[in-house]
Design an enzyme around this catalytic site. Sequence first.
Site, short mmCIF file in Angstrom:
data_model
loop_
_atom_site.label_atom_id
_atom_site.label_comp_id
_atom_site.label_asym_id
_atom_site.label_seq_id
_atom_site.Cartn_x
_atom_site.Cartn_y
_atom_site.Cartn_z
N ASP A 33 0.86 -1.16 0.00
CA ASP A 33 0.00 0.00 0.00
C ASP A 33 0.91 1.23 0.00
O ASP A 33 2.13 1.13 0.07
CB ASP A 33 -0.96 -0.03 1.21
CG ASP A 33 -2.20 0.81 0.97
OD1 ASP A 33 -3.25 0.53 1.59
OD2 ASP A 33 -2.12 1.74 0.13
C1 GLC Z 1 -4.22 4.37 -0.20
C2 GLC Z 1 -5.17 3.26 0.14
C3 GLC Z 1 -5.27 2.20 -0.93
C4 GLC Z 1 -5.07 2.83 -2.28
C5 GLC Z 1 -3.66 3.33 -2.36
C6 GLC Z 1 -3.36 4.02 -3.68
O1 GLC Z 1 -3.49 4.73 0.92
O2 GLC Z 1 -4.97 2.58 1.37
O3 GLC Z 1 -6.56 1.58 -0.79
O4 GLC Z 1 -5.30 1.86 -3.30
O5 GLC Z 1 -3.35 4.23 -1.30
O6 GLC Z 1 -4.13 5.17 -3.83
#
Ligand code: GLC
Length: 750
Positions: A295
Amino acid sequence: MKRIVNQIFALVLTSLSLHLTSYAGSGNNSTSLIGVSSGQANAFVDSLLSIMTLEEKFGQLNQQRWSSDSVETAEYRTAIRNGAIGSFLGIHGAEVTRDLQRIAVEDSRLGIPLLFAHDVIHGFRTIFPMPLAEASSWDPDAVEKSARIAAVEATAAGLHWTFAPMVDIARDPRWGRIVEGSGEDPFLGSAMAAARVRGFQGDDLSAANTMLACAKHFAAYGGAEGGRDYNTVDISERTLREIYLPPFHAALKAGAATFMAAFNEIGGIPMHANGYLINEMLRGEWSFDGLVVSDYTGVMELQRHGIGATPAEVGMAALQAGVDVDMVSAIYINDLPEMVRTGKLSKTAVDEAVRRVLRVKVRVGLFEDPYRYCDPQREQTLMLAPSHLSHAREIARKSIVLLKNDRQTLPLSKEIKTLAVIGPLADDRWSSMGSWAAAGRPEDVTTVLQGIRNTVSPETKVLYAQGCEVQGSDRSGIQPAVNLAKKSDAVILVSGETANMSGEASCRSTLDLPGLQLELAQAIHATGKPVIVVLMNGRPLTIAWLAENVPAILETWFLGVQMGPAVADVLFGDYNPGGKLPVTFPQTVGQVPIYYNHKNTGRPSRDDDYFTSKYLDLPSTPLYPFGFGLSYTEFAYNNLKLSRATMKASDTLKVSVEVANVGRRSGDEVVQLYILDEAASITRPVKQLTGFQRIQVAVGEKRSVEFTVTADALALYNRGMKRVVEPGTFSVFVGGNSVEVLEERFTVVE
Ligand code: GLC
């Protein structure tokens, strides 16, 4: 520069007489090419890998967020040219992605194409209802269609990969991300997860209108203590396997090509360093052969978790745990080559991760045609296509849940003389879309107020007053709103939360209506006019006063670009609501966590017995139970029958019930099947959703609904954590929600 990868590609294709036409991700998640085996396709990847430098390998594992800053974009272009970036998030558009793809393919040494990813959670430009709303439809086919349309639009804008479906089970409505998932139940959540994966990926990942799905956030992200985002999760392996993991397994069985690691720890091990769950379970036990992406800065955050003192240490921990792609931390690309050179990090681990990234790029067809998704013509014609908008309205209507309708207050007549529409959300375009609205634009939205205006007769006077803000203490608008209500024949009161009060990092310590909205509701109610509450919210709210006092309540969540038409269709009877709650509504936040599939305990709650599991100041029942939802008609359930009184684990059981429409208009009903294992080697939930069917029943019609129950539905993880079916007596419950049910029993024998 001649693309070296072309030469390898041609060499491998001819030597292996490999005709790389397209991939069909088959149900069991093995990568099977039409005409050649995955082994031959892997040979291509191995050939490419064999000539990559260490930096080029880590480049494939490096994902960056595109920036509008000119210095950064210049740096990114240089990095692409040097093969130091393998994928981007945060950029889309046929032209801009073609421009960057050209640099990667034509200017870099190897010409390996880039992947472009984005959070296409509930639509790209045509924004559909938030996932929690779509789950309220209990209609996986309709949900699959939303994802299909989202993929058609997103791929037309140059995207190959969505960071969806979010499949996290949520039992705590204080958690803002409950809005992004499918609620509290693993069975419903699994059906929705699989539907979205099918919708995004279609049956040919190399087609120009399909995209990689990403099951997230692996795992148990919704189990955060206190409902606070990113917080500690500490649950048993049994709860993990029985509640939080099934939707991930369903996504994998549906062919999900990628997974995303969760921010949280579980029992002391942060997910981004959890080799047991990623390598041993996901990849080993479940045979997942796709890629795992971190993430956002999740690799770097391992240092904050306290499991590594340096970027290199946490980078190695993540890579060795099975996290292939480093989203934005830039630790893999900056800190790990040295670890390989000094022998601290095995080249094998790196090569394995690079293989998985290259295989995914092969699967989406990028080595055949890196510009396949960069077609401005498609981009121009597909966005907000009429068929997309009509589906948006259809799924929005299906997602609406009728919570209360005393004295048949609803539906209203379109000929009503004067109608007051009051509330701060009634004309809120942004909130109608919900969070994570990708390329959605407020100007694309028809609000509730506009939907009502477009639906009533030309003679109807529609009066509007904001009344108060969603949050804030300015009372000056309440009296004008009351005055407006007094001039009307009925009031539509649109109450709830703005879209940014749920979603990532948007957790609340209370579930009450924010600001002065309850005060506004009480003032409007005091006028004596019939008040219909339209809830716009991203989580269950504690609305006990509304539930007690207003005659009608619609749960409409955030329904996307067609919010207004869908709500008006229900308000004025052009559509009979059939949605059901995918999540329990508590009476107060003090009841949280409260969910239907709870354990019985040794002292189950009884109001007439002091020494039982309950509160002194509140009954232990929810305000609205899981699976609840009313209709403008009525359904009667009769003749619950089982095909057998006893069964072996190898048998199947047929459960049938008659559902009659005894009301005055046709409507949809979600028939729900639950089971209870009455006595087992471990405690079992008092009910477990095991089947559901959304059916249409005409006036006076009686339909027979049949479910097939197999051993898998009866299985449990025993004390040795083995998944088994134990002999014993089971109860079967069938009804239109998790409380009002018919009941039968059967016995499983050895
Ligand atoms: C965010 C979220 C995730 C998302 C990623 C990219 O922090 O936790 O769900 O896909 O970053 O935007």
